[in-house]
Design an enzyme around this catalytic site. Structure first.
Site, PDB file in Angstrom:
ATOM      1  N   ILE A 133      -4.019   0.530   1.990  1.00 26.81           N
ATOM      2  CA  ILE A 133      -3.959   0.851   3.424  1.00 26.81           C
ATOM      3  C   ILE A 133      -3.282   2.192   3.663  1.00 26.81           C
ATOM      4  CG2 ILE A 133      -1.787  -0.350   4.008  1.00 26.81           C
ATOM      5  CD1 ILE A 133      -5.057  -0.082   6.088  1.00 26.81           C
ATOM      6  N   SER A 167       6.142   6.270  -4.181  1.00 26.40           N
ATOM      7  CA  SER A 167       5.139   5.487  -4.890  1.00 26.40           C
ATOM      8  C   SER A 167       5.709   5.105  -6.246  1.00 26.40           C
ATOM      9  CB  SER A 167       3.854   6.300  -5.062  1.00 26.40           C
ATOM     10  OG  SER A 167       3.021   5.676  -6.004  1.00 26.40           O
ATOM     11  N   ARG A 204       4.158   4.025  -8.642  1.00 31.89           N
ATOM     12  CA  ARG A 204       3.267   4.499  -9.714  1.00 31.89           C
ATOM     13  C   ARG A 204       3.296   6.018  -9.858  1.00 31.89           C
ATOM     14  NH1 ARG A 204      -2.029   2.400  -7.183  1.00 31.89           N
ATOM     15  NH2 ARG A 204      -0.678   2.735  -5.377  1.00 31.89           N
ATOM     16  N   LYS A 246       1.374  -4.781   8.816  1.00 27.60           N
ATOM     17  CA  LYS A 246       1.249  -6.211   9.058  1.00 27.60           C
ATOM     18  C   LYS A 246       1.029  -6.934   7.736  1.00 27.60           C
ATOM     19  CE  LYS A 246      -2.260  -7.768   8.190  1.00 27.60           C
ATOM     20  NZ  LYS A 246      -3.353  -7.903   7.175  1.00 27.60           N
ATOM     21  N   ASP A 249      -3.823 -13.246   5.231  1.00 24.72           N
ATOM     22  CA  ASP A 249      -3.632 -11.784   5.260  1.00 24.72           C
ATOM     23  C   ASP A 249      -4.675 -11.161   6.191  1.00 24.72           C
ATOM     24  OD1 ASP A 249      -2.353  -9.229   4.024  1.00 24.72           O
ATOM     25  OD2 ASP A 249      -4.514  -8.948   3.853  1.00 24.72           O
TER      26      ASP A 249
END
Ligand code: NAP
Length: 308
Positions: free
Chosen positions: A14, A36, A38, A91, A169
């Site tokens: 997202i 991040s 990663r 969310k 979700d």
């Protein structure tokens, strides 16, 4: 117009699909930094591999958008608020209702802005449905929300873990539309949750809401072919509303009334900028309460194992 320096925490789907491009195109925000785990980066922004460094080392950072899975959002949001930053929560805003109440109180005590984002609410068709239903009596509500989990959540292990919400979700997006458009509060009366034998969260769920009226919802992640993201509402006055495309299109009595290209995240960031300018928070727990109630009341049925 004030320009707000924002950091984005967690560069998953997202963040990459919406937050980064929308911030890049916005006149109201500048992407100051990203974090991040990663080690992903974003053009023109400072890059960190942990959010604590981002909070400490980004010069003049005003706000953060937390785009991690929900299980870790409360702890990160607490740290951001303690560092004096305004916070936008993807969310679902937290893993539990008490965590959200805590963040609301903490932001208020510190005089900081906290915003919950329910992206499906930011649609012209949803606004029109809300206006058309104001003062009406609803006789039937049917939420039909079905998509292929392999298409929409490939490799996302967290959604199957406790606190990952499973099919809620996406289902919470539908419920965020329901809480916005229904002219009276809705309450979960019954729920059935189908949980794969190798998972902790449901792959499908059915809800019945308390009447009057026939008010139900079906969520399913086993959909093959195209997704169905529809909400049908019938009123005592004989009107039928069909919201489709995840809330982007509205038909009234079979006639298409609104069909606008979704610009959900552009509107979310416009709203966040307005809140920052006004020094106001926007914390809406209603969609989350319905999901929590479904988990509280839901009868769990164990189904066949699911392999991604
Ligand atoms: P995702 O692709 O799994 O991305 C989440 C990212 O958060 C990971 O890629 C990782 O990014 C970071 N992360 C993971 N575990 C973390 C941890 N323990 N601590 C800190 N960061 C961690 O998931 P997503 O689809 O983007 O969803 C994230 C949230 O956005 C969910 O709550 C979801 O409901 C919501 N959302 C998703 C969509 C959608 O279309 N996917 C739409 C609207 C809202 P780094 O390695 O970069 O740190």
């Amino acid at each position: 117009m004030a320009t707000h320096r924002i950091g984005v925490i967690g560069l998953g789907k997202i963040a990459q699909d919406q937050h980064l491009p929308v911030i890049a195109a916005s006149d109201e925000f500048v992407l100051a930094s990203v974090s991040s785990q990663r080690g992903l980066t974003a053009p023109g922004a400072l890059a960190f591999t942990d959010h604590v460094a981002l909070l400490k080392e980004t010069p003049d950072l005003e706000a953060v958008a937390i785009c991690t899975p929900p299980q870790v959002r409360h702890a990160i949001a607490r740290q951001a608020l303690a560092a004096g930053k305004h916070v936008m929560l993807e969310k679902p805003p937290t893993a539990t209702l008490s965590e959200l109440s805590d963040l609301k109180a903490d932001a208020a005590a510190r005089g900081l802005v906290l915003m919950t984002t329910w992206h499906s609410q930011y649609n012209a068709a949803v606004d029109r449905a809300q206006a058309l239903l104001a003062g009406e009596t609803v006789t039937r509500l049917f939420v039909n929300w079905k998509e292929g989990v392999r298409k929409w959540h490939p490799g996302q292990a967290w959604i199957w873990q406790a606190g990952g919400f499973g099919v809620f979700d996406p289902g919470i997006n539908a419920l965020s539309i329901v809480t916005k458009i229904m002219p009276a509060p809705v309450f979960v009366a019954e729920a059935e949750l189908l949980v794969p034998s190798n998972a902790e969260s449901p792959i499908a769920a059915t809800l019945r809401f308390a009447g009057p009226g026939d008010l139900t919802a079906e969520f399913d992640w086993r959909q093959t072919g195209g997704e169905v993201w529809e909400i049908t509402v019938e009123t005592a006055a004989g009107k039928t509303l069909l919201l489709s495309g995840g809330g982007s299109r509205l038909a009234v009595d079979g006639v298409e009334t609104v069909a606008e290209k979704p610009a959900e995240y552009q509107d979310i960031y416009r709203h966040f900028a307005a809140l920052l300018d006004a020094g106001r928070s926007h914390v809406d727990a209603q969609p989350f309460e319905l999901v929590a109630d479904a988990f509280l009341l839901g009868r769990r049925v164990v189904g066949e194992a699911f392999h991604d």
